[in-house]
Each structure stands twice: as structure tokens, then as C-alpha cells.
Write a protein that holds these residues in place. Sequence first.
Motif, PDB file in Angstrom:
ATOM      1  N   SER A  70      57.947 -79.796  72.700  1.00  0.00           N
ATOM      2  CA  SER A  70      58.773 -80.967  72.950  1.00  0.00           C
ATOM      3  C   SER A  70      60.193 -80.544  73.296  1.00  0.00           C
ATOM      4  N   SER A  71      60.875 -81.383  74.073  1.00  0.00           N
ATOM      5  CA  SER A  71      62.275 -81.108  74.399  1.00  0.00           C
ATOM      6  C   SER A  71      63.208 -81.489  73.262  1.00  0.00           C
ATOM      7  N   ALA A  72      62.697 -82.242  72.285  1.00  0.00           N
ATOM      8  CA  ALA A  72      63.523 -82.645  71.147  1.00  0.00           C
ATOM      9  C   ALA A  72      63.817 -81.434  70.269  1.00  0.00           C
ATOM     10  N   HIS A  73      64.984 -81.418  69.662  1.00  0.00           N
ATOM     11  CA  HIS A  73      65.339 -80.313  68.764  1.00  0.00           C
ATOM     12  C   HIS A  73      64.385 -80.292  67.577  1.00  0.00           C
ATOM     13  N   PRO A  74      63.928 -79.105  67.155  1.00  0.00           N
ATOM     14  CA  PRO A  74      62.997 -79.026  66.025  1.00  0.00           C
ATOM     15  C   PRO A  74      63.500 -79.704  64.754  1.00  0.00           C
ATOM     16  N   VAL A  75      64.800 -79.757  64.568  1.00  0.00           N
ATOM     17  CA  VAL A  75      65.347 -80.416  63.371  1.00  0.00           C
ATOM     18  C   VAL A  75      64.884 -81.866  63.318  1.00  0.00           C
ATOM     19  N   TYR A  76      64.890 -82.539  64.467  1.00  0.00           N
ATOM     20  CA  TYR A  76      64.498 -83.942  64.493  1.00  0.00           C
ATOM     21  C   TYR A  76      62.985 -84.097  64.339  1.00  0.00           C
ATOM     22  N   ARG A  77      62.225 -83.194  64.944  1.00  0.00           N
ATOM     23  CA  ARG A  77      60.774 -83.265  64.806  1.00  0.00           C
ATOM     24  C   ARG A  77      60.358 -83.022  63.356  1.00  0.00           C
ATOM     25  N   MET A  78      60.982 -82.048  62.723  1.00  0.00           N
ATOM     26  CA  MET A  78      60.610 -81.717  61.349  1.00  0.00           C
ATOM     27  C   MET A  78      61.034 -82.793  60.366  1.00  0.00           C
ATOM     28  N   ARG A  79      62.049 -83.571  60.711  1.00  0.00           N
ATOM     29  CA  ARG A  79      62.501 -84.639  59.819  1.00  0.00           C
ATOM     30  C   ARG A  79      61.378 -85.641  59.575  1.00  0.00           C
ATOM     31  N   THR A  80      60.641 -85.982  60.635  1.00  0.00           N
ATOM     32  CA  THR A  80      59.537 -86.930  60.490  1.00  0.00           C
ATOM     33  C   THR A  80      58.428 -86.344  59.637  1.00  0.00           C
ATOM     34  N   LEU A  81      58.069 -85.075  59.887  1.00  0.00           N
ATOM     35  CA  LEU A  81      57.029 -84.424  59.082  1.00  0.00           C
ATOM     36  C   LEU A  81      57.411 -84.401  57.610  1.00  0.00           C
ATOM     37  N   THR A  82      58.680 -84.097  57.352  1.00  0.00           N
ATOM     38  CA  THR A  82      59.160 -84.043  55.969  1.00  0.00           C
ATOM     39  C   THR A  82      59.077 -85.411  55.312  1.00  0.00           C
ATOM     40  N   GLU A  83      59.466 -86.446  56.034  1.00  0.00           N
ATOM     41  CA  GLU A  83      59.428 -87.797  55.474  1.00  0.00           C
ATOM     42  C   GLU A  83      58.004 -88.230  55.168  1.00  0.00           C
ATOM     43  N   VAL A  84      57.066 -87.944  56.069  1.00  0.00           N
ATOM     44  CA  VAL A  84      55.669 -88.300  55.840  1.00  0.00           C
ATOM     45  C   VAL A  84      55.127 -87.563  54.621  1.00  0.00           C
ATOM     46  N   THR A  85      55.433 -86.274  54.513  1.00  0.00           N
ATOM     47  CA  THR A  85      54.946 -85.467  53.385  1.00  0.00           C
ATOM     48  C   THR A  85      55.479 -86.005  52.067  1.00  0.00           C
ATOM     49  N   LEU A  86      56.764 -86.317  52.014  1.00  0.00           N
ATOM     50  CA  LEU A  86      57.343 -86.828  50.772  1.00  0.00           C
ATOM     51  C   LEU A  86      56.777 -88.204  50.418  1.00  0.00           C
ATOM     52  N   LEU A  87      56.599 -89.059  51.409  1.00  0.00           N
ATOM     53  CA  LEU A  87      56.020 -90.375  51.145  1.00  0.00           C
ATOM     54  C   LEU A  87      54.632 -90.243  50.535  1.00  0.00           C
ATOM     55  N   LEU A  88      53.828 -89.326  51.065  1.00  0.00           N
ATOM     56  CA  LEU A  88      52.484 -89.119  50.529  1.00  0.00           C
ATOM     57  C   LEU A  88      52.537 -88.613  49.095  1.00  0.00           C
ATOM     58  N   HIS A  89      53.407 -87.628  48.837  1.00  0.00           N
ATOM     59  CA  HIS A  89      53.506 -87.051  47.497  1.00  0.00           C
ATOM     60  C   HIS A  89      54.063 -88.041  46.481  1.00  0.00           C
ATOM     61  N   GLU A  90      54.934 -88.926  46.923  1.00  0.00           N
ATOM     62  CA  GLU A  90      55.644 -89.799  45.990  1.00  0.00           C
ATOM     63  C   GLU A  90      55.075 -91.208  45.924  1.00  0.00           C
ATOM     64  N   LEU A  91      53.944 -91.447  46.562  1.00  0.00           N
ATOM     65  CA  LEU A  91      53.308 -92.757  46.437  1.00  0.00           C
ATOM     66  C   LEU A  91      53.064 -93.091  44.968  1.00  0.00           C
ATOM     67  N   PRO A  92      53.200 -94.349  44.587  1.00  0.00           N
ATOM     68  CA  PRO A  92      52.956 -94.725  43.190  1.00  0.00           C
ATOM     69  C   PRO A  92      51.497 -94.963  42.864  1.00  0.00           C
ATOM     70  N   VAL A  93      50.587 -94.630  43.787  1.00  0.00           N
ATOM     71  CA  VAL A  93      49.147 -94.840  43.553  1.00  0.00           C
ATOM     72  C   VAL A  93      48.404 -93.530  43.777  1.00  0.00           C
ATOM     73  N   PRO A  94      47.249 -93.342  43.119  1.00  0.00           N
ATOM     74  CA  PRO A  94      46.444 -92.132  43.341  1.00  0.00           C
ATOM     75  C   PRO A  94      45.935 -92.071  44.778  1.00  0.00           C
ATOM     76  N   THR A  95      45.822 -90.844  45.291  1.00  0.00           N
ATOM     77  CA  THR A  95      45.400 -90.641  46.674  1.00  0.00           C
ATOM     78  C   THR A  95      44.203 -89.703  46.726  1.00  0.00           C
TER      79      THR A  95
END
Length: 270
Positions: A70-95
Amino acid sequence: MTVLLTDDADGVRTLTLNRPHRRNAIDAELWEALRTALEEAGRDRSVRALVLTGAGGAFCSGADISKGLSSAHPVYRMRTLTEVTLLLHELPVPTVAKVTGVAVGAGWNLALGCDLVVATPEARFSQIFARRGLSPDCGGSWLLPRLAGLQQAKRLALLAETIDAEEARALNLVTWVVDAEEVDAFVGDITARLAAGAPVALAQTRHLLNENADRTLREALAGEARAQAVNFATADVREAYAAFAGRRDAHFTGGWAVPAATAQRSEDET
């Protein structure tokens, strides 16, 4: 085509990665859809358990690199991956991750980010990053040593080997291996039991187990004490005691034990 399918049944929300033509490789659209879906699941109190799976006989073949860099800077691409990962880990329900077919790279690490992993014998796993000139993301560098031990984590990450479901289970990276014709019923039973549990207590337990891996005993005990204080403030504890005494199944709601009128009087007095 909808890249992420959502289904609700009896308190269980199932998110299905739906790019079967790419073995559910995650592109920018699917990352955004995952972020939105996990945010919504975390806010929706009717959701008592969450299943993450893939369509078309695959779980997820990792990030979609078919279009090149992608032409986007990796910092911006990784921000989304990080947010998704944290949301999954921090969900208040079992997964629960239901893995059929391949789970590769970021896809495998999303499965590992779930509390429980159910795989079919046909499932295959790889930390493919080294073959792409990359290092693990989506929490892989944190999860692998904690689940499989440091040496096996290094083996998987440095050599980027592909392993089958039975080896993944032997390394504590899969919870159960279940035949393909039985996996839907098996996951349905597990999630029904999770959805019937006390939601506040399960959320507290999930948080404690995730956080205490790198805490001292003193810190863990303090966290447990705080969690129990929260649990005893729910109506579920009272319901559990009543169900035990009445020799019946408990019906958990996650409600507050303090009646609204009593709570209002307490606030007025302060």
C-alpha cells in the motif's frame, strides 16, 4: 459482497470473515468491518459470547497482499490492526475461534486472541511473517510465548513452519480438535454454555486471566479482590445461591444487586 457476516442466535454473535475467493485474507475493507463489528459487540449487552470464523472452508490466510504494498505509511496501516487486536482481547464476553482450513499470519493470531480455539483436523497454521520479510503482528509476539513457551514460539516465528491441528493442540495453541461434521454442534454447545454464564463474572475472569500472565502474585491478588467486589454487586451471585438451594439451574442476567430506589437514596444522602 459483504466482507463480514454477522449472525445472532440466543446471545451468541458469530462474525464470519467472508472473502472465500482469497481464503478470507483481510484487506482494508475487512479490517474496518472487523473494527466496527467488535466495537458494536462490546457495547451490545445482548451479546453473551462471540464466535470468530471464516467462510468457504478457510479461517483466514492473513493480510491480503495480492495488491502489493500500500502507498499508505505503515504507521497508519498498523494502527487499524492494533485497534482490532485490542478490541478482540478486551471484549467483555468470552470468544471462540472456529478454525477450518488455513489460519495464517495475522489470521492465526486473531484466532489465538480468542479465549478458546476449536479446529477441525484439516486446519493448518503458520506464522508466515518471516517468509514475507516481516515479524509477527496482531499480538503474535505476545501470545505465542505465553501459550507455547519461548522456544516453540521462536521456532514457529523464525522458521515460519506450517503445522497441523494436532500439533497445534499439543503446543497449547488449539483447545479442541473436532471432526468437520461435528464442529458446528460442538461450538454451539460451548457457546451456549458460555452465553448462559454470569456475564459480569465471566468478563472479570477473562480480564484477570489475560492480565495476570505478567503480573506478580501480589498484583494478581489485588486484581482478584477488585473483581470479586464487582461480582458480589451483581444479582447473579444471589441467583446462584438461590438456584443451588432450590436444586435448579441458575438464570444469570448481569443485573445489579442494589435496587434502583436504594441506590437513589444512597446518592441523595451523599
